[in-house]
Design a protein around this motif. Structure first.
Motif, PDB file in Angstrom:
ATOM      1  N   ALA A 117       4.347   2.847   8.913  1.00  0.00           N
ATOM      2  CA  ALA A 117       5.599   3.077   9.633  1.00  0.00           C
ATOM      3  C   ALA A 117       6.785   3.110   8.665  1.00  0.00           C
ATOM      4  CB  ALA A 117       5.808   1.980  10.685  1.00  0.00           C
ATOM      5  N   SER A 118       6.729   2.279   7.633  1.00  0.00           N
ATOM      6  CA  SER A 118       7.817   2.238   6.644  1.00  0.00           C
ATOM      7  C   SER A 118       7.880   3.533   5.841  1.00  0.00           C
ATOM      8  CB  SER A 118       7.636   1.040   5.705  1.00  0.00           C
ATOM      9  OG  SER A 118       7.728  -0.180   6.419  1.00  0.00           O
ATOM     10  N   MET A 119       6.718   4.081   5.490  1.00  0.00           N
ATOM     11  CA  MET A 119       6.675   5.352   4.763  1.00  0.00           C
ATOM     12  C   MET A 119       7.296   6.469   5.603  1.00  0.00           C
ATOM     13  SD  MET A 119       2.769   4.899   3.400  1.00  0.00           S
ATOM     14  CE  MET A 119       2.615   6.027   2.030  1.00  0.00           C
ATOM     15  N   ALA A 120       6.921   6.494   6.875  1.00  0.00           N
ATOM     16  CA  ALA A 120       7.462   7.523   7.769  1.00  0.00           C
ATOM     17  C   ALA A 120       8.956   7.335   7.975  1.00  0.00           C
ATOM     18  CB  ALA A 120       6.733   7.474   9.107  1.00  0.00           C
ATOM     19  N   ASN A 121       9.389   6.078   8.084  1.00  0.00           N
ATOM     20  CA  ASN A 121      10.818   5.800   8.259  1.00  0.00           C
ATOM     21  C   ASN A 121      11.614   6.276   7.047  1.00  0.00           C
ATOM     22  OD1 ASN A 121      13.147   4.514   9.570  1.00  0.00           O
ATOM     23  ND2 ASN A 121      12.995   3.006   7.919  1.00  0.00           N
ATOM     24  N   PHE A 122      11.059   6.063   5.851  1.00  0.00           N
ATOM     25  CA  PHE A 122      11.725   6.523   4.631  1.00  0.00           C
ATOM     26  C   PHE A 122      11.935   8.036   4.674  1.00  0.00           C
ATOM     27  CE2 PHE A 122      11.820   8.316   0.425  1.00  0.00           C
ATOM     28  CZ  PHE A 122      12.632   7.474  -0.295  1.00  0.00           C
ATOM     29  N   ILE A 148       0.826  -1.206   0.000  1.00  0.00           N
ATOM     30  CA  ILE A 148       0.000   0.000   0.000  1.00  0.00           C
ATOM     31  C   ILE A 148       0.862   1.259   0.000  1.00  0.00           C
ATOM     32  CG2 ILE A 148      -1.890  -1.212   1.147  1.00  0.00           C
ATOM     33  CD1 ILE A 148      -1.246   0.328   3.694  1.00  0.00           C
ATOM     34  N   CYS A 149       2.139   1.097   0.305  1.00  0.00           N
ATOM     35  CA  CYS A 149       3.079   2.226   0.259  1.00  0.00           C
ATOM     36  C   CYS A 149       3.791   2.325  -1.079  1.00  0.00           C
ATOM     37  CB  CYS A 149       4.108   2.089   1.364  1.00  0.00           C
ATOM     38  SG  CYS A 149       4.934   0.476   1.371  1.00  0.00           S
ATOM     39  N   GLN A 150       3.644   1.293  -1.942  1.00  0.00           N
ATOM     40  CA  GLN A 150       4.277   1.259  -3.266  1.00  0.00           C
ATOM     41  C   GLN A 150       5.786   1.455  -3.200  1.00  0.00           C
ATOM     42  OE1 GLN A 150       2.407   0.752  -6.724  1.00  0.00           O
ATOM     43  NE2 GLN A 150       1.890  -0.484  -4.931  1.00  0.00           N
ATOM     44  N   PHE A 151       6.432   0.640  -2.386  1.00  0.00           N
ATOM     45  CA  PHE A 151       7.893   0.627  -2.316  1.00  0.00           C
ATOM     46  C   PHE A 151       8.460  -0.207  -3.456  1.00  0.00           C
ATOM     47  CE2 PHE A 151       9.227   1.440   2.404  1.00  0.00           C
ATOM     48  CZ  PHE A 151       8.769   2.743   2.288  1.00  0.00           C
ATOM     49  N   MET A 152       9.531   0.252  -4.071  1.00  0.00           N
ATOM     50  CA  MET A 152      10.321  -0.610  -4.929  1.00  0.00           C
ATOM     51  C   MET A 152      11.073  -1.586  -4.024  1.00  0.00           C
ATOM     52  SD  MET A 152       9.613   0.137  -8.012  1.00  0.00           S
ATOM     53  CE  MET A 152      10.813  -1.013  -8.730  1.00  0.00           C
ATOM     54  N   ASP A 174       5.354  -8.121  14.672  1.00  0.00           N
ATOM     55  CA  ASP A 174       5.047  -9.553  14.585  1.00  0.00           C
ATOM     56  C   ASP A 174       6.208 -10.379  14.038  1.00  0.00           C
ATOM     57  OD1 ASP A 174       5.045  -8.879  11.918  1.00  0.00           O
ATOM     58  OD2 ASP A 174       3.078  -9.741  11.468  1.00  0.00           O
ATOM     59  N   GLY A 175       7.349  -9.732  13.805  1.00  0.00           N
ATOM     60  CA  GLY A 175       8.531 -10.466  13.371  1.00  0.00           C
ATOM     61  C   GLY A 175       8.735 -10.556  11.881  1.00  0.00           C
ATOM     62  N   ARG A 176       7.828 -10.007  11.110  1.00  0.00           N
ATOM     63  CA  ARG A 176       7.985  -9.987   9.653  1.00  0.00           C
ATOM     64  C   ARG A 176       7.415  -8.683   9.113  1.00  0.00           C
ATOM     65  NH1 ARG A 176       3.256 -11.615   6.923  1.00  0.00           N
ATOM     66  NH2 ARG A 176       4.489 -12.344   5.140  1.00  0.00           N
ATOM     67  N   ILE A 177       7.827  -8.347   7.884  1.00  0.00           N
ATOM     68  CA  ILE A 177       7.368  -7.095   7.275  1.00  0.00           C
ATOM     69  C   ILE A 177       6.365  -7.394   6.185  1.00  0.00           C
ATOM     70  CG2 ILE A 177       8.074  -5.041   6.004  1.00  0.00           C
ATOM     71  CD1 ILE A 177      10.839  -5.333   7.312  1.00  0.00           C
ATOM     72  N   ASP A 178       5.177  -6.836   6.340  1.00  0.00           N
ATOM     73  CA  ASP A 178       4.103  -6.992   5.358  1.00  0.00           C
ATOM     74  C   ASP A 178       3.691  -5.604   4.883  1.00  0.00           C
ATOM     75  OD1 ASP A 178       1.901  -7.547   3.825  1.00  0.00           O
ATOM     76  OD2 ASP A 178       0.620  -8.149   5.509  1.00  0.00           O
ATOM     77  N   LEU A 179       4.137  -5.231   3.706  1.00  0.00           N
ATOM     78  CA  LEU A 179       3.839  -3.891   3.201  1.00  0.00           C
ATOM     79  C   LEU A 179       2.421  -3.745   2.652  1.00  0.00           C
ATOM     80  CD1 LEU A 179       7.242  -2.936   1.552  1.00  0.00           C
ATOM     81  CD2 LEU A 179       6.341  -2.294   3.792  1.00  0.00           C
ATOM     82  N   TYR A 212      14.380   0.418   3.837  1.00  0.00           N
ATOM     83  CA  TYR A 212      13.579   1.319   4.673  1.00  0.00           C
ATOM     84  C   TYR A 212      12.326   0.696   5.295  1.00  0.00           C
ATOM     85  CZ  TYR A 212      16.558   4.672   2.298  1.00  0.00           C
ATOM     86  OH  TYR A 212      17.653   5.342   1.804  1.00  0.00           O
ATOM     87  N   ALA A 213      11.914  -0.468   4.836  1.00  0.00           N
ATOM     88  CA  ALA A 213      10.718  -1.089   5.404  1.00  0.00           C
ATOM     89  C   ALA A 213      10.986  -1.540   6.832  1.00  0.00           C
ATOM     90  CB  ALA A 213      10.283  -2.276   4.552  1.00  0.00           C
ATOM     91  N   VAL A 214       9.979  -1.374   7.692  1.00  0.00           N
ATOM     92  CA  VAL A 214      10.118  -1.749   9.103  1.00  0.00           C
ATOM     93  C   VAL A 214       8.915  -2.578   9.549  1.00  0.00           C
ATOM     94  CG1 VAL A 214      11.530   0.256   9.700  1.00  0.00           C
ATOM     95  CG2 VAL A 214       9.045   0.420   9.860  1.00  0.00           C
ATOM     96  N   ASP A 215       9.115  -3.316  10.616  1.00  0.00           N
ATOM     97  CA  ASP A 215       8.066  -4.146  11.202  1.00  0.00           C
ATOM     98  C   ASP A 215       7.262  -3.293  12.174  1.00  0.00           C
ATOM     99  OD1 ASP A 215       6.492  -6.100  12.309  1.00  0.00           O
ATOM    100  OD2 ASP A 215       8.126  -7.111  13.383  1.00  0.00           O
TER     101      ASP A 215
END
Length: 303
Positions: free
Chosen positions: A249-254, A218-222, A236-241, A229-232
């Motif tokens: 959180a990944s968008m904000a981290n970027f 949903i963040c449309q990361f390459m 839960d121990g895995r990254i699901d974008l 830059y993706a974060v959990d």
């Protein structure tokens, strides 16, 4: 027609179909060998490429290069005018109302992200609105297949007839060859990153839907962006974008890691947003949507 002749024709057609299928499959061999040489497990690579969604299509790279040729030949004045303002589609009442509703519904999550990363809720929601219409438009292109096709299409001879140009002069043809090779090398890096990211997060890369360029979630990361830059976000121990907590959180981290601070002035904010998508129109649009959301929030809350 005799039964014997019919049988012979049937056998011929079967053999021809098998030959075509084998040729198509073998067409991936140089790309698969390159991935294996770069450290990927042969069985893993073969399994992913065997998926029914992975099919060679010269039109994929053709469409990319056709778009780049169109921009190359665009008059400078038209380009300057096009890049001077934001995309007004995203500041209409319907989309803004949807974005504001999303901000209100997920305000607790968004404020917790703001506290951790220093990126205002309005900015995160603006990104989500423009990228995927708040997570509702994810793309129906198989990200892996698109990237594999681009990585395997280093020579424009493979798709020149699909570009819509009868001929190009020597200078433009040289540009096309260099630009195609550059795009193919870029796609290979993204393809390798997608395999790495998928393996680390227990996802089948062949089943990930994405944009024509291979962006996903949903963040449309390459894929290279996801690796870096993706974060959990939900722990839960895995990254699901495709999941809200991880993606937001990944968008904000970027943005944070590219220098974002809520206190920055407009021009500096635009420079950071530009890193998310290298388009002046895009950066202006995100900024304007965020500003509009702040104005709405100041009147109707939450605050």
């Amino acid at each position: 027609m005799s039964k014997k002749l019919v049988l012979l024709i049937f056998i011929y057609l079967l053999a021809f179909s098998a030959a075509v299928a084998a040729a198509a499959d073998n067409g991936w061999d140089p790309l698969k060998d390159r991935l294996v040489a770069d450290g990927f497990n042969r069985e893993y690579v073969d399994t992913v490429f065997a998926a029914s969604s992975v099919k060679f299509d010269s039109g994929i790279m053709a469409r990319k290069m056709k778009a780049l040729l169109r921009l190359k030949f665009e008059p400078p004045a038209k380009k300057k005018k096009r890049e001077a303002s934001f995309d007004s589609r995203y500041v209409g009442p319907v989309l803004l109302a949807g974005a504001y509703s999303y901000l209100r519904e997920h305000y607790d999550l968004l404020t917790s992200i703001d506290k951790k990363y220093g990126v205002a809720p309005s900015v995160v929601v603006a990104l989500l609105l423009v990228e995927t219409k708040l997570g509702f438009t994810l793309g129906d292109n198989p990200a892996f297949s698109n990237l594999a096709n681009m990585a395997a299409s280093q020579d424009p001879v493979l798709f020149f007839d699909e570009l819509g140009y009868d001929k190009l002069d020597a200078k433009d043809m040289d540009w096309l060859k260099r630009r195609t090779k550059k795009k193919a090398d870029w796609a290979y890096r993204e393809l390798a990153a997608l395999l790495t990211f998928s393996s680390a997060n227990s996802v089948n890369p062949a089943e990930i839907p994405g944009s024509p360029y291979g962006a996903f979630g949903i963040c449309q990361f390459m894929p290279t962006t996801a690796l870096n830059y993706a974060v959990d976000g939900d722990g839960d121990g895995r990254i699901d974008l495709f999941g809200r907590e991880d993606a937001l959180a990944s968008m904000a981290n970027f943005l944070k890691r590219h220098g974002w601070r809520n206190s920055l002035g407009k021009e500096k904010k635009l420079k950071v947003i530009y890193r998310y998508n290298h388009s002046k129109v895009y950066a202006l649009t995100i900024y304007e949507v965020a500003e509009q959301l702040e104005r709405i929030r100041s009147v109707f809350g939450p605050s």
